[in-house]
Scaffold this motif. Structure first.
Motif, PDB file in Angstrom:
ATOM      1  N   THR A  76     -51.824  72.554 -91.611  1.00  0.00           N
ATOM      2  CA  THR A  76     -51.588  73.554 -92.667  1.00  0.00           C
ATOM      3  C   THR A  76     -52.742  74.547 -92.759  1.00  0.00           C
ATOM      4  N   GLU A  77     -53.530  74.646 -91.699  1.00  0.00           N
ATOM      5  CA  GLU A  77     -54.738  75.480 -91.771  1.00  0.00           C
ATOM      6  C   GLU A  77     -54.418  76.954 -92.000  1.00  0.00           C
ATOM      7  N   SER A  78     -53.333  77.454 -91.438  1.00  0.00           N
ATOM      8  CA  SER A  78     -52.941  78.850 -91.614  1.00  0.00           C
ATOM      9  C   SER A  78     -52.012  78.941 -92.817  1.00  0.00           C
ATOM     10  N   ARG A  79     -52.378  79.741 -93.787  1.00  0.00           N
ATOM     11  CA  ARG A  79     -51.616  79.814 -95.030  1.00  0.00           C
ATOM     12  C   ARG A  79     -51.663  81.209 -95.615  1.00  0.00           C
ATOM     13  N   LYS A  80     -50.711  81.514 -96.500  1.00  0.00           N
ATOM     14  CA  LYS A  80     -50.532  82.882 -96.981  1.00  0.00           C
ATOM     15  C   LYS A  80     -51.682  83.381 -97.840  1.00  0.00           C
ATOM     16  N   CYS A  81     -52.421  82.462 -98.468  1.00  0.00           N
ATOM     17  CA  CYS A  81     -53.519  82.908 -99.331  1.00  0.00           C
ATOM     18  C   CYS A  81     -54.850  82.948 -98.592  1.00  0.00           C
ATOM     19  N   GLY A  82     -54.833  82.721 -97.280  1.00  0.00           N
ATOM     20  CA  GLY A  82     -56.064  82.836 -96.510  1.00  0.00           C
ATOM     21  C   GLY A  82     -56.551  81.509 -95.970  1.00  0.00           C
ATOM     22  N   VAL A  83     -57.029  81.545 -94.758  1.00  0.00           N
ATOM     23  CA  VAL A  83     -57.584  80.361 -94.113  1.00  0.00           C
ATOM     24  C   VAL A  83     -58.953  80.051 -94.708  1.00  0.00           C
ATOM     25  N   TYR A  84     -59.265  78.778 -94.873  1.00  0.00           N
ATOM     26  CA  TYR A  84     -60.613  78.417 -95.297  1.00  0.00           C
ATOM     27  C   TYR A  84     -61.116  77.252 -94.459  1.00  0.00           C
ATOM     28  N   LYS A  85     -62.413  77.176 -94.336  1.00  0.00           N
ATOM     29  CA  LYS A  85     -63.034  76.113 -93.567  1.00  0.00           C
ATOM     30  C   LYS A  85     -63.369  74.938 -94.484  1.00  0.00           C
ATOM     31  N   PRO A  86     -63.369  73.713 -93.961  1.00  0.00           N
ATOM     32  CA  PRO A  86     -63.773  72.563 -94.783  1.00  0.00           C
ATOM     33  C   PRO A  86     -65.160  72.760 -95.373  1.00  0.00           C
ATOM     34  N   PHE A  87     -65.343  72.283 -96.602  1.00  0.00           N
ATOM     35  CA  PHE A  87     -66.656  72.354 -97.234  1.00  0.00           C
ATOM     36  C   PHE A  87     -66.841  71.150 -98.140  1.00  0.00           C
ATOM     37  N   ALA A  88     -68.081  70.853 -98.482  1.00  0.00           N
ATOM     38  CA  ALA A  88     -68.416  69.717 -99.340  1.00  0.00           C
ATOM     39  C   ALA A  88     -68.874  70.213-100.700  1.00  0.00           C
ATOM     40  N   PHE A  89     -68.467  69.518-101.745  1.00  0.00           N
ATOM     41  CA  PHE A  89     -68.908  69.872-103.091  1.00  0.00           C
ATOM     42  C   PHE A  89     -70.364  69.454-103.297  1.00  0.00           C
TER      43      PHE A  89
END
Length: 695
Positions: A119-132
């Protein structure tokens, strides 16, 4: 004194007969074996793809295989650090699909956000994994560790926030700001960390050990409140390997331990949005403590079990009886009553809801027998040749008026249904995976998957066994755990009185299979996990379920301890029809009820809303069928998933299905609405009902 040889022989004969009866009873109590043909037929309805979730790049000091603990607890480090793996699925970026995954991987010891695989490609924009990162709030990686999360809209601004909970500190809320998402997509900079309980920040009593969290509108005022379930007592210095004193203690008994952290309840008070959002809650924990004490909470669940618009609360305790609380609250005034089941002549005491002393470790709701009432699926320890406490399936009798008399209208049916045994259980889920209108039962199992190598510190005997090729898969500590079961209650609270169970050599149920139970023609459930290619020896704590790609099939995540977690994509047949309702509470109380609105409406998931299929779904034998479901706010141990309501409709023939909805509007009034809709996926805005709402 002389002995009577005849009496002795008679005694031995009685013992022999008793032993034979026990053996025969055990044999016939085992799950009946279905034919290989039927098992293949059942498995053929399902198909899954597996994806390992690798987040090793977020490790700070290399991949962990354990966590430091207080010196008093080192001898049982395997037991103490055997939890905290967690998984959450939801819509964090606002693209309309629950395809964002929050993962607590104990090896990297961080809360990581990543798109669900595929589901990496999506209509609201791709994002990279990140940690809180909760900076600048206090956080010490040596004494604090993440334990789980919820995807929530805490301040009711239409943007998804994150509740992160921990071992070693009180929870933190990451409030989504209105800042625009940059070219890199969703990232940590779009969230502002704030304390859930600001007055406890940095204080010893703010050292919480949270295992469970869930949202629900407990007082019926139209706003979502929060329940947090804690394990060790507040202020315990459990994860501090340099700790001093005697604050780190274990359960004060094996059946009624009351020296834990207990359940804590927070009523929604106020919130703001914008670039500097805020939230405020009123702490009402004393109400729960007056009813449940301060037990060792491993799981919690909320659902409206008597159809009055107020959610009941199920609290699952370790080393103590679970509690089912009937909700009798009014806006701003909480009122709960403990409900217990009724015992018949043939019912074991521990099989009466509220009287068990097992280790309630997971809780999930679902309408298993399709009678329109939610049932409750609870995990315990039920490991073959080790410890059979029995899992629970509390089946509703439908006599919901008995709640008012303090009686829980449930009977324990796990053995009858084939769901009593599997392994060391954690999260438990009832979900329809093939849309045939009948739920399957998923369960997370396993505790400690040990191993031994040449560098392991072993006793002389164990060293000899290792040299002969034994112990490669760890040292079986079940005999030692059985010793805990016979330990005097006056000693069990002291970890120094426990048998030695250390990481990483200890094995305790570490090679159980996560069962996928499906109902056979006999009515009993059988495990087909190995037939589906899911027969891996995961060491799982969490199960998060959601339809990540919107295809009408429920996918899920296994949150695993000390090893990679796994995403399971559902590729089962689309032959059966389904109905998925994505329900939203509008921020504007003037908005009316609508299905698939043409324009977007600001709002948040309508947790607690209930739906029922009103169309005739009788099966081929004419048996009446009523399907019911609710939007869940986070019931379980450490897995949290969909807020949508999903129904499998089987081979439903009509073009439309009749649906009844019940919910609370933002002003707290109870609303209801019936409507017809085509099978498939629909967005529903739960404004004021068309016509007159009911109080």
């Amino acid at each position: 004194m002389t002995t009577n040889p005849i009496g002795s022989n008679r005694h031995r004969r009685v013992q022999a007969v008793a032993g034979m009866l026990i053996a025969i009873s055990y044999f016939f109590a085992r799950e009946p074996v279905v034919s290989s043909v039927e098992q293949r037929q059942l498995a053929s309805k399902f198909s899954f793809d597996r994806f390992d979730l690798n987040v090793e790049q977020f490790a700070v000091d290399g991949l962990k295989v354990s966590h430091g603990v207080h010196p008093r607890m080192r001898r049982i480090s395997s037991w103490v650090t055997g939890t905290r793996a967690a998984a959450t699925l939801g819509d964090l970026d606002g693209d309309g699909l629950e395809n964002d995954l929050l993962l607590v991987d104990t090896r990297v010891d961080r809360l990581v956000v990543l798109p669900a695989p595929g589901t990496e490609s999506r209509k609201c924009g791709v994002y990279k994994p990140f940690a809180f990162d909760i900076s600048p709030l206090p956080f010490d990686r040596k004494t604090m560790s993440p334990g789980g999360s919820l995807i929530v809209d805490m301040n009711e601004d239409g943007l998804a926030d994150v509740l992160a909970y921990f071992w070693g500190r009180a929870p933190v809320v990451f409030l989504r700001t209105t800042s625009e998402v940059g070219s890199e997509g969703l990232s940590l900079r779009n969230f502002l960390p704030v304390e859930l309980v600001p007055e406890l920040a940095g204080k010893p009593e703010g050292q919480w050990f949270t295992h469970a969290a869930t949202q629900a509108d407990f007082d019926g005022d139209g706003h979502l409140d929060l329940l947090v379930g804690n394990f060790y007592q507040d202020g315990a210095d459990v994860l501090n390997e340099n700790g001093t004193g005697d604050a780190a203690v274990m359960h004060q008994g094996k059946s009624k331990a009351q020296n834990g952290g207990g359940a804590k309840l927070f009523l929604w008070k106020a919130a703001t949005s914008g670039d500097s959002p805020s939230i405020s809650f009123t702490n009402k924990t004393e109400i729960l403590e007056s009813l449940c004490g301060t037990g060792w909470v491993l799981a919690a669940g909320t659902a409206d079990l008597d159809n009055d618009g107020l959610p009941e609360l199920y609290i699952a305790h370790d080393f103590g009886p679970d509690r089912l609380l009937h909700n009798r609250s009014r806006p701003g005034e909480l009122d709960f009553a403990v409900c217990k089941g009724e015992r018949s002549f043939t019912t074991p005491k521990s099989f009466v809801l509220g009287n068990d002393s097992f280790k309630g470790m997971g809780v999930g709701f679902g309408d298993l027998n399709r009678d329109g009432f939610l049932d409750i699926y609870v995990s315990n320890i039920a490991d073959d040749w080790a410890l059979h406490e029995s899992h629970f399936l509390w089946l509703s009798t439908g006599k919901i008026d008995s709640f008012k008399q303090g009686v829980a209208p449930y009977i324990q049916q796990s053995e009858v249904l084939g769901l009593s045994r599997s392994g060391w259980g954690w999260d438990s889920r009832l979900v329809d995976l093939d849309n045939d209108g009948r739920v399957e039962a998923l369960q997370a199992t396993g505790f400690a998957k040990g191993y031994v190598n040449s560098e392991s510190k072993l006793s002389l005997i164990d060293r000899g066994l290792y040299s002969l090729g034994f112990l490669r898969y760890g040292i079986n500590r079940w005999p030692e755990l059985h010793a805990v079961g016979t330990t005097n209650d006056q000693l069990i609270h002291d970890p120094r009185a426990w048998p030695k169970m250390q990481m990483p050599t200890t094995t305790l149920g570490g090679y159980d299979l996560n069962p996928v139970f499906v109902q056979a023609k006999s009515g009993r459930f059988i495990d087909i996990s190995t037939d589906l290619g899911l027969g891996d020896y995961f060491n799982t704590r969490a199960i998060a379920v959601a339809d990540v790609d919107g295809d009408g099939l429920q996918d899920f995540v296994y949150g695993n301890q000390w090893e990679p977690s796994v995403f399971i994509h559902n590729n089962s047949s689309h032959a059966n029809k389904y109905l998925t309702l994505s329900l939203f509470q509008p921020a504007n109380d003037k908005v009316g009820f609508s299905v698939d609105p043409e324009s977007s409406v600001a709002g948040w998931p309508a947790v607690g809303a209930a739906a029922e299929i009103l169309s005739d779904l009788s099966d081929s034998h004419g048996a009446e069928c009523r399907l019911a479901g609710q939007s869940d706010g986070g019931s379980g141990h450490s897995g949290h998933g969909t807020k949508e309501i999903h129904f499998g409709l089987g081979d439903f023939k009509p073009d439309t299905v009749a649906v009844g909805l019940r919910w609370r509007a933002i002003d707290g009034t109870l609303q209801s609405q019936t409507f017809d809709v085509a099978p498939g996926r629909h967005t529903v805005i739960l404004g004021k009902a068309i016509g007159k709402g009911v109080k």
